[in-house]
Scaffold this active site. Structure first.
Site, short mmCIF file in Angstrom:
data_model
loop_
_atom_site.label_atom_id
_atom_site.label_comp_id
_atom_site.label_asym_id
_atom_site.label_seq_id
_atom_site.Cartn_x
_atom_site.Cartn_y
_atom_site.Cartn_z
CE LYS A 42 -118.46 221.08 61.74
NZ LYS A 42 -117.99 221.13 62.32
CD GLU A 70 -116.56 231.94 49.19
OE1 GLU A 70 -116.10 232.19 48.61
OE2 GLU A 70 -117.50 232.10 48.54
CB CYS A 100 -111.09 234.15 53.49
SG CYS A 100 -112.94 234.56 53.52
CD GLU A 115 -106.21 232.68 54.51
OE1 GLU A 115 -106.71 230.99 54.52
OE2 GLU A 115 -107.14 233.15 54.25
P1 NAP Z 1 -111.30 224.24 59.18
O1 NAP Z 1 -110.67 222.96 59.35
O2 NAP Z 1 -111.07 223.97 57.69
O3 NAP Z 1 -113.09 224.43 59.51
C1 NAP Z 1 -113.88 225.11 58.74
C2 NAP Z 1 -114.87 223.30 58.84
O4 NAP Z 1 -114.91 222.44 59.12
C3 NAP Z 1 -115.58 223.61 59.97
O5 NAP Z 1 -116.75 223.40 60.41
C4 NAP Z 1 -114.75 222.18 60.77
O6 NAP Z 1 -115.24 221.81 61.78
C5 NAP Z 1 -114.98 221.39 59.63
N1 NAP Z 1 -113.68 220.16 59.43
C6 NAP Z 1 -112.57 220.31 59.88
N2 NAP Z 1 -112.62 219.05 59.18
C7 NAP Z 1 -112.86 218.37 58.31
C8 NAP Z 1 -113.29 217.46 57.76
N3 NAP Z 1 -112.13 216.64 57.81
N4 NAP Z 1 -114.78 217.20 56.63
C9 NAP Z 1 -115.31 218.24 56.93
N5 NAP Z 1 -115.56 219.51 57.89
C10 NAP Z 1 -114.23 219.74 58.63
O7 NAP Z 1 -110.34 225.70 59.68
P2 NAP Z 1 -110.19 226.12 60.78
O8 NAP Z 1 -109.58 225.09 61.36
O9 NAP Z 1 -111.07 226.44 62.10
O10 NAP Z 1 -109.01 227.32 60.63
C11 NAP Z 1 -107.55 227.17 59.85
C12 NAP Z 1 -107.63 228.02 59.04
O11 NAP Z 1 -108.01 228.42 57.72
C13 NAP Z 1 -107.64 229.29 59.47
O12 NAP Z 1 -106.09 230.07 59.87
C14 NAP Z 1 -107.37 230.43 58.09
O13 NAP Z 1 -105.98 230.34 57.35
C15 NAP Z 1 -109.00 229.75 56.92
N6 NAP Z 1 -110.50 229.39 57.18
C16 NAP Z 1 -110.71 229.86 56.61
C17 NAP Z 1 -111.45 230.84 56.43
C18 NAP Z 1 -112.52 231.61 55.30
O14 NAP Z 1 -113.81 232.37 55.62
N7 NAP Z 1 -112.49 231.04 54.23
C19 NAP Z 1 -112.32 231.27 58.04
C20 NAP Z 1 -112.37 229.83 58.74
C21 NAP Z 1 -110.42 229.88 58.56
P3 NAP Z 1 -114.15 221.82 63.52
O15 NAP Z 1 -114.81 223.56 63.67
O16 NAP Z 1 -114.87 221.08 64.14
O17 NAP Z 1 -112.51 222.03 62.65
#
Ligand code: NAP
Ligand code: MG
Length: 464
Positions: A170, A245, A279, A371
Site C-alpha cells: 500500500k 521505520e 527521515c 521532526e
Molecule cells: P504517514 O501518514 O505516517 O504515512 C505513511 C504511510 O502510512 C502512507 O502510506 C499512509 O497512507 C499510511 N497510513 C496513514 N495512516 C494510516 C493508518 N491509520 N493505517 C495504516 N496506514 C496508514 O505519514 P505522512 O502523513 O505521509 O507524513 C507525515 C509525517 O510523517 C511527516 O511530516 C514526517 O514527519 C513523517 N514521515 C516520515 C517518513 C520516514 O521516512 N520516516 C516518511 C514520510 C513521512 P497515506 O499516504 O494515505 O497517508
C-alpha cells in the site's frame, strides 16, 4: 500522466472494488496529473489472498532462482529509469538530477544487492547438534511513505522476495504512480503471479485494512511515529511481526578540531536535499560555543545557495507546506533567530518553502525536538563534549547523525556515545548494504543489506 485504473493482484490489473479515486497532484504547479483507484478492505483482502496462494511455491523456489527473478526485476527497473525519474519529479517534485541519481539510482543498487544476497545468503546454519533453518515469515503487508517513493518500496519488496516471502504493498496516496510503474516492472520481469501485489489507497482505509488483516504475517511500515505507534499496537495485539521505520531529529555534531566550513556545508546540503523530506536528515547542527558565530554565518550563506525551484523542489503537498511554515513561525515565536529563509512562501504557486536556518536554538525548543520534515536547520550551541552528547541524545528519536573531528578516531569515539542507528564519520558515504533503522522512537527493525533480509526470516531448529 499514464496511470492504471485498477489494482495489480495475482499477476493482473484487476478493477478496483469501489468507485473512489485519488487525484495525483504535481506539487510544483498544483495541477492534477492523474487519478488512481482508492482501494478498500475488499481490494486488500483480494490482494492478501493472492499473496497467500503464491506463498508456498515462492517459499520453495530455490534461492538461486529467486535471485534470478530479482535480477530480472532490477533490469526492468533499469530499462524504465528515465520514466520513473520523470514520474518522481511529477508527483513528488524532486529536481530531475536528484530524481535520477538518488530516487532511481539508489533503489537500483538496492534491488541489485538483494539479487546477490538471495544467491549468497546462508539460509541454514549449524549450532552444536542443531541445524537452524532460516525460513520466510510468510505474507508481508508493506506500507510506504512518499518521501523516496521507489526506494521505500524496493527496500521492503526486494528483501521480502529474496527471503521467500510474498507481499502486498500500500504505497503513499501522494506518490502512487511510481508504485504502479514498479508493478509494471514486476510484471514484465516475469515474476510468478501473486508474489507481489499492489493496492493503492488511503492510509486509514487501505493501509489500516492491510495492517489488521489476519492473512498478513509481518507488517513493514515506514512513515510517521503517530501512525507507526498505531500499527505497532495492531500488530502486537495479533502477535504479528512488525518493522517500523519512523521519524528522526538527527544531530550533526561538529567537534572543535573539525574542518568547520566543510562540516557546515555538508550539513546544510544534507538537509536541503529532497527539500528536507528525509527521515535521517541532520536537522540539528551542534557547534562549540567558540565557533558558534562563524558556523552560523557559514550555514546562512550555504543555505542561501539552495534556490527554490532550482536545487530545491517543493514539498510534497499543501498540508506539508503549511506544517513546515507553521514550525518556522513557532521557532520565531519561541525566540530562535532566523538567519536564512523564513515562513513566507517563495512562490505563489507550488508548495515551496524557503531554505531556512535558525540560530540561537536551545535544546528544549519545539523546533529542536520535533521532526519538521522540511528544509529547516537548527544551529545549537554546546559548552563542552559532555554537553554535546546530552544535546545530541536529548530527543525521543535516534535514527541517524554525523560527527566531524580532525581525526576519524576522535569522531568515532564520540559516535559510540550517541543513541542512534547510523552515524556518518567525517562525511562518510551512504552505504546501501549497512543496516538502516532507529534507536528509541525512531523505530523497530532494520532495512537494507543482510540485516534487512533477516527481518523477513524466522528460525526453525532441528536437533540431531
Ligand atoms: P504517514 O501518514 O505516517 O504515512 C505513511 C504511510 O502510512 C502512507 O502510506 C499512509 O497512507 C499510511 N497510513 C496513514 N495512516 C494510516 C493508518 N491509520 N493505517 C495504516 N496506514 C496508514 O505519514 P505522512 O502523513 O505521509 O507524513 C507525515 C509525517 O510523517 C511527516 O511530516 C514526517 O514527519 C513523517 N514521515 C516520515 C517518513 C520516514 O521516512 N520516516 C516518511 C514520510 C513521512 P497515506 O499516504 O494515505 O497517508
Ligand atoms: Mg498521511
Amino acid at each position: 500522466m499514464k496511470a492504471h485504473d485498477g489494482m495489480y493482484i495475482g499477476g493482473r490489473w484487476l478493477p478496483a472494488a469501489g468507485p473512489d479515486t485519488i487525484a495525483v497532484v504535481n506539487p510544483a504547479d498544483e495541477q492534477v496529473i492523474a487519478h488512481v483507484p482508492a482501494g478498500t478492505a475488499e481490494d486488500v483482502d483480494a490482494a492478501v489472498r493472492a499473496a497467500r496462494e503464491a506463498f508456498p511455491a515462492w517459499a520453495a523456489t530455490p534461492p538461486a532462482e529467486r535471485a534470478a527473478h530479482l535480477e530480472a526485476l532490477r533490469d526492468e527497473l533499469t530499462r524504465r529509469a528515465d520514466e520513473i525519474a520523470g514520474t518522481v519529479t511529477a508527483e513528488l517534485g524532486a529536481p530531475p538530477v536528484l530524481a535520477q541519481r538518488v530516487h532511481v539510482g539508489l533503489p537500483l543498487r538496492v534491488a541489485g544487492s538483494y539479487a546477490e544476497l538471495a544467491a549468497s545468503y546462508s539460509f541454514e546454519e549449524r549450532i552444536n547438534n542443531s541445524t537452524v533453518l532460516l525460513e520466510p515469515v510468510g505474507v508481508v503487508g508493506a506500507i510506504t511513505p512518499w518521501n523516496y517513493p521507489l526506494h521505500q518500496i524496493v527496500a521492503k519488496v526486494a528483501p521480502a522476495l529474496a527471503a521467500g516471502c510474498t507481499i502486498v504493498l500500500k504505497p503513499a496516496e501522494d506518490t502512487p504512480l511510481t508504485a504502479q510503474l514498479f508493478a509494471d516492472a514486476v510484471h514484465d520481469a516475469g515474476l510468478p503471479a501473486g508474489v507481489f501485489n499492489l493496492v493503492t489507497g488511503l492510509g486509514p482505509v487501505a493501509g489500516q485494512a492491510l495492517a489488521a488483516h489476519e492473512g498478513v504475517d509481518l507488517v513493514s511500515f515506514t512513515g510517521s511515529t503517530a501512525v507507526g505507534r498505531q500499527i505497532g499496537a495492531t500488530a502486537g495485539a495479533a502477535i504479528k511481526r512488525v518493522a517500523l521505520e519512523l521519524g528522526g531529529k538527527s544531530a550533526n555534531v561538529i567537534l572543535p578540531s573539525a574542518d568547520l566550513a566543510r562540516a557546515v556545508s555538508h550539513g546544510i546540503a544534507n538537509v536541503m536535499s529532497n527539500s528536507g523530506q528525509t527521515c535521517s536528515a541532520w536537522t540539528r547542527m551542534l557547534v562549540h560555543k567558540d565557533q558558534y558565530d562563524e558556523a552560523v554565518a557559514l550555514a546562512a550563506a550555504a543555505a542561501d545557495r539552495f534556490v527554490p525551484g532550482e536545487q530545491v523542489g517543493p514539498l510534497v503537498n499543501a498540508k506539508q507546506q503549511q506544517r513546515v511554515r507553521a514550525y518556522i513561525e513557532t521557532g520565531v515565536a519561541e525566540g530562535a533567530r532566523l538567519v536564512a529563509g523564513g515562513p513566507a512562501a517563495p512562490f505563489e504557486t507550488g508548495y515551496y518553502v524557503s531554505p531556512t536556518v535558525f540560530a540561537d536554538v536551545t535544546p528544549e525548543m519545539t523546533i529542536a525536538q520535533e521532526e519538521i520534515f522540511g528544509p529547516v536547520v537548527c544551529v545549537l550551541r554546546y559548552e563542552d563534549e559532555q554537553d554535546a552528547v546530552e544535546i545530541a541524545n536529548g530527543t525521543v528519536y535516534g535514527l541517524a547523525g554525523a560527527v566531524w573531528a580532525g581525526e576519524d578516531a576522535e569522531a568515532a569515539a564520540f559516535a559510540r556515545r550517541i543513541d542512534t542507528g547510523q552515524i556518518d564519520i567525517n562525511g562518510g558515504r551512504f552505504n546501501h548494504l549497512a543496516p538502516f533503522g532507529g534507536y528509541k522512537q525512531s523505530g523497530v527493525g532494520r532495512e537494507l543489506g543482510p540485516h534487512g533480509l533477516a527481518e523477513y526470516l524466522q528460525t526453525k531448529s532441528l536437533q540431531f
